[in-house]
Design a protein around this motif. Structure first.
Motif, PDB file in Angstrom:
ATOM      1  N   ASP A 360       0.993  -1.127   0.074  1.00 19.89           N
ATOM      2  CA  ASP A 360      -0.072  -0.048   0.155  1.00 19.89           C
ATOM      3  C   ASP A 360       0.757   1.266   0.105  1.00 19.89           C
ATOM      4  O   ASP A 360       0.436   2.280  -0.197  1.00 19.89           O
ATOM      5  CB  ASP A 360      -0.945   0.121   1.253  1.00 19.89           C
ATOM      6  N   ALA A 361       2.093   1.134   0.302  1.00 19.61           N
ATOM      7  CA  ALA A 361       3.010   2.342   0.179  1.00 19.61           C
ATOM      8  C   ALA A 361       2.925   3.008  -1.248  1.00 19.61           C
ATOM      9  O   ALA A 361       2.966   3.980  -1.291  1.00 19.61           O
ATOM     10  CB  ALA A 361       4.350   2.020   0.745  1.00 19.61           C
ATOM     11  N   VAL A 362       2.802   2.233  -2.098  1.00 13.83           N
ATOM     12  CA  VAL A 362       2.629   2.818  -3.672  1.00 13.83           C
ATOM     13  C   VAL A 362       1.410   3.613  -3.851  1.00 13.83           C
ATOM     14  O   VAL A 362       1.661   4.629  -4.479  1.00 13.83           O
ATOM     15  CB  VAL A 362       2.682   1.385  -4.622  1.00 13.83           C
ATOM     16  N   HIS A 363       0.516   3.158  -3.239  1.00 12.92           N
ATOM     17  CA  HIS A 363      -0.688   4.005  -3.151  1.00 12.92           C
ATOM     18  C   HIS A 363      -0.590   5.440  -2.645  1.00 12.92           C
ATOM     19  O   HIS A 363      -0.766   6.393  -3.159  1.00 12.92           O
ATOM     20  CB  HIS A 363      -2.050   3.300  -2.487  1.00 12.92           C
ATOM     21  N   HIS A 364       0.087   5.207  -1.219  1.00 14.39           N
ATOM     22  CA  HIS A 364       0.366   6.579  -0.651  1.00 14.39           C
ATOM     23  C   HIS A 364       1.308   7.560  -1.486  1.00 14.39           C
ATOM     24  O   HIS A 364       1.032   8.772  -1.623  1.00 14.39           O
ATOM     25  CB  HIS A 364       0.911   6.212   0.655  1.00 14.39           C
ATOM     26  N   GLU A 365       2.376   6.812  -2.146  1.00 18.57           N
ATOM     27  CA  GLU A 365       3.175   7.709  -2.930  1.00 18.57           C
ATOM     28  C   GLU A 365       2.456   8.352  -3.975  1.00 18.57           C
ATOM     29  O   GLU A 365       2.772   9.437  -4.584  1.00 18.57           O
ATOM     30  CB  GLU A 365       4.308   6.927  -3.392  1.00 18.57           C
ATOM     31  N   THR A 366       1.590   7.574  -4.849  1.00 19.65           N
ATOM     32  CA  THR A 366       1.001   8.165  -5.873  1.00 19.65           C
ATOM     33  C   THR A 366      -0.017   9.257  -5.709  1.00 19.65           C
ATOM     34  O   THR A 366      -0.020  10.209  -6.149  1.00 19.65           O
ATOM     35  CB  THR A 366      -0.049   7.013  -6.376  1.00 19.65           C
ATOM     36  N   ARG A 367      -0.665   8.967  -4.411  1.00 20.20           N
ATOM     37  CA  ARG A 367      -1.575  10.212  -3.749  1.00 20.20           C
ATOM     38  C   ARG A 367      -0.535  11.346  -3.585  1.00 20.20           C
ATOM     39  O   ARG A 367      -0.962  12.720  -3.940  1.00 20.20           O
ATOM     40  CB  ARG A 367      -2.049   9.892  -2.676  1.00 20.20           C
ATOM     41  N   ALA A 368       0.614  11.280  -2.950  1.00 19.88           N
ATOM     42  CA  ALA A 368       1.443  12.374  -2.754  1.00 19.88           C
ATOM     43  C   ALA A 368       2.079  12.931  -3.815  1.00 19.88           C
ATOM     44  O   ALA A 368       2.267  14.168  -3.940  1.00 19.88           O
ATOM     45  CB  ALA A 368       2.629  11.747  -1.577  1.00 19.88           C
ATOM     46  N   ALA A 369       2.264  12.235  -4.777  1.00 21.05           N
ATOM     47  CA  ALA A 369       2.700  12.617  -6.141  1.00 21.05           C
ATOM     48  C   ALA A 369       2.032  13.750  -6.941  1.00 21.05           C
ATOM     49  O   ALA A 369       2.393  14.511  -7.641  1.00 21.05           O
ATOM     50  CB  ALA A 369       3.379  11.526  -7.040  1.00 21.05           C
ATOM     51  N   ARG A 370       0.856  13.665  -6.672  1.00 24.09           N
ATOM     52  CA  ARG A 370      -0.399  14.405  -7.449  1.00 24.09           C
ATOM     53  C   ARG A 370      -0.055  16.025  -6.861  1.00 24.09           C
ATOM     54  O   ARG A 370      -0.540  16.956  -7.289  1.00 24.09           O
ATOM     55  CB  ARG A 370      -1.746  14.127  -7.071  1.00 24.09           C
ATOM     56  N   GLU A 371       0.478  16.167  -5.609  1.00 21.64           N
ATOM     57  CA  GLU A 371       0.625  17.543  -5.181  1.00 21.64           C
ATOM     58  C   GLU A 371       1.525  18.362  -5.894  1.00 21.64           C
ATOM     59  O   GLU A 371       2.953  17.934  -5.958  1.00 21.64           O
ATOM     60  CB  GLU A 371       1.202  17.389  -3.853  1.00 21.64           C
ATOM     61  N   PRO A 372       1.333  19.378  -6.629  1.00 16.10           N
ATOM     62  CA  PRO A 372       2.407  20.110  -7.629  1.00 16.10           C
ATOM     63  C   PRO A 372       3.458  20.612  -6.880  1.00 16.10           C
ATOM     64  O   PRO A 372       4.650  20.408  -7.299  1.00 16.10           O
ATOM     65  CB  PRO A 372       1.343  21.450  -8.053  1.00 16.10           C
ATOM     66  N   ARG A 374       4.271  19.950  -3.227  1.00 13.74           N
ATOM     67  CA  ARG A 374       5.219  19.103  -2.185  1.00 13.74           C
ATOM     68  C   ARG A 374       5.187  17.902  -2.645  1.00 13.74           C
ATOM     69  O   ARG A 374       5.722  16.978  -1.883  1.00 13.74           O
ATOM     70  CB  ARG A 374       3.925  19.192  -0.908  1.00 13.74           C
ATOM     71  N   GLY A 375       4.855  17.345  -3.732  1.00 10.96           N
ATOM     72  CA  GLY A 375       5.014  15.981  -4.045  1.00 10.96           C
ATOM     73  C   GLY A 375       6.267  15.578  -4.964  1.00 10.96           C
ATOM     74  O   GLY A 375       6.283  14.501  -5.537  1.00 10.96           O
ATOM     75  N   ALA A 376       7.119  16.586  -5.065  1.00 11.64           N
ATOM     76  CA  ALA A 376       8.338  16.222  -5.936  1.00 11.64           C
ATOM     77  C   ALA A 376       9.149  15.039  -5.230  1.00 11.64           C
ATOM     78  O   ALA A 376       9.797  14.109  -6.227  1.00 11.64           O
ATOM     79  CB  ALA A 376       9.454  17.242  -5.895  1.00 11.64           C
ATOM     80  N   GLY A 377       9.269  14.726  -3.945  1.00 13.72           N
ATOM     81  CA  GLY A 377       9.971  13.515  -3.488  1.00 13.72           C
ATOM     82  C   GLY A 377       9.260  12.410  -3.813  1.00 13.72           C
ATOM     83  O   GLY A 377       9.864  11.374  -4.185  1.00 13.72           O
ATOM     84  N   ALA A 378       7.819  12.470  -3.735  1.00 11.57           N
ATOM     85  CA  ALA A 378       7.191  11.069  -4.400  1.00 11.57           C
ATOM     86  C   ALA A 378       6.942  10.757  -5.630  1.00 11.57           C
ATOM     87  O   ALA A 378       7.376   9.685  -5.966  1.00 11.57           O
ATOM     88  CB  ALA A 378       5.563  11.180  -3.840  1.00 11.57           C
ATOM     89  N   ARG A 379       7.203  11.976  -6.482  1.00 13.46           N
ATOM     90  CA  ARG A 379       7.423  11.661  -7.859  1.00 13.46           C
ATOM     91  C   ARG A 379       8.897  11.223  -8.260  1.00 13.46           C
ATOM     92  O   ARG A 379       8.954  10.417  -9.132  1.00 13.46           O
ATOM     93  CB  ARG A 379       7.310  12.925  -8.469  1.00 13.46           C
ATOM     94  N   LEU A 380       9.768  11.510  -7.570  1.00 15.41           N
ATOM     95  CA  LEU A 380      11.217  11.095  -7.658  1.00 15.41           C
ATOM     96  C   LEU A 380      11.367   9.756  -7.148  1.00 15.41           C
ATOM     97  O   LEU A 380      11.835   8.733  -7.955  1.00 15.41           O
ATOM     98  CB  LEU A 380      12.285  11.920  -6.739  1.00 15.41           C
ATOM     99  N   ARG A 381      10.702   9.234  -5.980  1.00 11.05           N
ATOM    100  CA  ARG A 381      10.763   7.727  -5.658  1.00 11.05           C
ATOM    101  C   ARG A 381      10.087   6.896  -6.817  1.00 11.05           C
ATOM    102  O   ARG A 381      10.655   5.999  -6.911  1.00 11.05           O
ATOM    103  CB  ARG A 381      10.312   7.759  -4.350  1.00 11.05           C
ATOM    104  N   LEU A 382       8.852   7.387  -7.248  1.00 14.87           N
ATOM    105  CA  LEU A 382       8.352   6.547  -7.946  1.00 14.87           C
ATOM    106  C   LEU A 382       8.799   6.511  -9.687  1.00 14.87           C
ATOM    107  O   LEU A 382       8.995   5.270 -10.202  1.00 14.87           O
ATOM    108  CB  LEU A 382       6.828   7.303  -8.417  1.00 14.87           C
TER     109      LEU A 382
END
Length: 541
Positions: A360-372, A374-382
């Motif tokens: 479920d961590a992938v769901h969390h990162e995907t949701r966080a990555a949508r933040e224009p 604050r989501g840079a870290g999540a987009r990087l990890r994905l």
């Protein structure tokens, strides 16, 4: 405002890429592919530590390629020329394998009779796992490298300073072992086994030869034994105390593993490799060997160990912890890759209970990555883990909780419950349901015993009669007829059918499970005798 992904805080892959670039500048290596390395001991079943080393190295490799545009190779070397020192606890045919102690792993038979050797079987297992997690790498065998002369020029460099290098590495072993320690282990001309206990009498760098003897006056300690062995006991078919001259080149000798690690890195011109925290002292020795030979060592990255539910290091020889085959049955590709990307220096618990959180961590990162912003870290990890398709539908944990509540008997039943609960536009991917079912099979508690008193036996017999008499009727209707308005009978039915005192609506469960399987479960409960337990106290569905 755009954010440079390689400048996001905690992008450890970018940091490692910079270290590699600096190393190549010091080496003056500005052409040709850059080699990333990994080692694997094929004496036991590969575990998460082995896989993490290769997968994480592949992350750094891709970051380096993006940053520099240079070509790379990821080479995994299986040390199949090493000796079998201990029979792993988690393999069959212990007695047969014990007869091959001391032999090179590529000459030890496969205990499953599915591969030419123990080493080859373990290499096949590792390849399958790496293919499943989509790692692009080359897997080569140490025996092939030695025999092909790949290491010969480096071996000559070791021989030219044999006394100094041997003393340097020897200081890292105990005083007793040091009495018969040499970085070079001959392969016996008599038996083919690896001779690990020698006294080196002479080396000839020009001819590439080694003269040794197996000393008479040492005690040999072996794993699993509370007592030492005399040399004539351990090396029964070898000459003891007699000089023997062999070639150190072309596979005539094999290096002890700390020296072998340095040899492999030097011969392969490796720029980057990872190792576990438990090998920190060995990595220090490797760097000292490079310094003595006046060579620039590769970047060696130390990662945190994986531990089991009791906090013990997961070991391939012991076979403790979450078996890799089970993990791959339950974990999604992106879930596993995200686990391996995050905070690699930190020790991690790896067990069955961690599976929902990991997936479920992938769901969390995907949701966080949508933040224009604050989501840079999540987009990087994905991006680093290569996640290209966002997960859809419910989370893995939601599906697991549904299966735990509904207690399906098989995968088809699990699919039926999922389709009944989730509307078509929110249904999980079929592969996720399959993984959730496999997790459920492993995680569900053992059934509770059924204590049948006279009233409970009567209820079960009525239900069995109804199901047998009308196999094509609606099982839910038959259930209500069999209960005859007795709500107190539900508990015993739950225990008989599901192995627990409560559960989903029994009418729905019976319809999904089917009359034939339900009848078999009821008859099985009637045939079993159980130790006394808490008597039925009633209850309702």
């Amino acid at each position: 405002m755009s954010v440079r992904l390689d400048r996001v805080a905690h992008d450890w892959c970018a940091v490692e890429s910079g270290r590699i670039t600096a190393l190549l500048e010091r080496r003056g290596q500005d052409a040709g592919p850059v080699v990333f390395g990994a080692g694997f001991g094929p004496s036991g079943i590969p575990h998460i530590g082995t896989v993490s080393e290769v997968v994480r190295t592949s992350f750094v490799r891709r970051a380096f390629e993006e940053a520099t545009g240079r070509g790379t190779r990821l080479v995994v070397v299986a040390d199949d020329l090493d000796a079998l020192r201990k029979v792993p606890d988690n393999v069959p045919a212990h007695r047969a394998l014990a007869a091959h102690l001391g032999m090179p792993l590529h000459r030890v038979p496969d205990p499953w009779d599915q591969a030419p050797s123990l080493a080859e079987g373990m290499v096949d297992r590792l390849r399958r796992v790496l293919d499943l997690v989509e790692v692009d790498c080359e897997v080569v065998r140490s025996s092939d490298l030695y025999r092909a002369g790949h290491h010969d020029s480096t071996i000559r460099a070791f021989l030219a300073d044999f006394a100094g290098v041997n003393a340097l590495v020897g200081r890292s072993v105990g005083a007793l072992r040091r009495k018969s320690y040499s970085i070079l282990m001959p392969l016996s001309p008599t038996t083919g086994r690896v001779i690990e206990h020698t006294r080196v009498l002479a080396v000839d760098p020009g001819r590439g030869t080694l003269t040794y003897e197996i000393p008479k006056d040492v005690i040999i300690q072996r794993p699993g034994l509370d007592y030492g062995l005399e040399p004539h006991e351990y090396y029964a078919d070898e000459p003891i105390g007699e000089p023997v001259t062999v070639s150190a080149l072309g596979g005539g000798c094999k290096f002890q593993w700390k020296a072998d690690w340095a040899l492999r890195l030097l011969s392969g011109d490796v720029a980057y490799e990872m190792h576990g925290q438990d090998l920190a002292d060995s990595a220090r020795v490797v760097r000292q060997v490079f310094a003595r030979l006046r060579r620039e060592p590769p970047v060696l990255f130390e990662y945190g160990l994986f531990v089991d539910e009791r906090g013990r290091k997961i070991s391939k020889s012991v076979g403790n912890g979450f078996a890799l085959d089970d993990a791959l049955d339950c974990l999604t590709r992106d879930g596993l890759r995200l686990l391996l990307y995050g905070r690699p220096r930190r020790p991690r618990r790896f067990d069955l209970a961690s599976v929902p959180r990991i997936n479920d961590a992938v769901h969390h990162e995907t949701r966080a990555a949508r933040e224009p912003r604050r989501g840079a870290g999540a987009r990087l990890r994905l991006r680093r883990i290569g996640a290209t398709t966002p997960p859809r539908g419910p989370r893995f944990g939601s599906v697991v909780r549904l299966l735990a509540a509904c207690a399906p008997l098989d995968h088809a039943g699990a699919v039926a419950f999922v389709e009944r609960v989730f509307p078509p536009d929110r249904r999980p991917d079929p592969e996720l349901v399959a993984r959730a079912w496999r997790f459920h099979e492993r995680a569900r508690p053992a059934p509770e015993p059924v204590d049948l008193d006279a009233a409970a036996t009567t209820v079960l017999r009525r239900l069995a009669y109804a199901l047998a008499s009308a196999p094509h009727a609606d099982p839910g209707v038959l259930l209500h007829k069999a209960l005859e308005g007795d709500p107190g009978a539900y508990r015993v039915l739950y225990l008989a059918l599901l192995g627990r005192p409560r559960g989903p609506r029994l009418a729905t469960w019976l319809r999904i499970t089917g009359s034939r399987r339900s009848l078999a479960l009821v008859r099985d409960a009637l045939s079993r005798t159980a130790p006394p337990s808490v008597r039925s106290e009633g209850g309702s569905s």
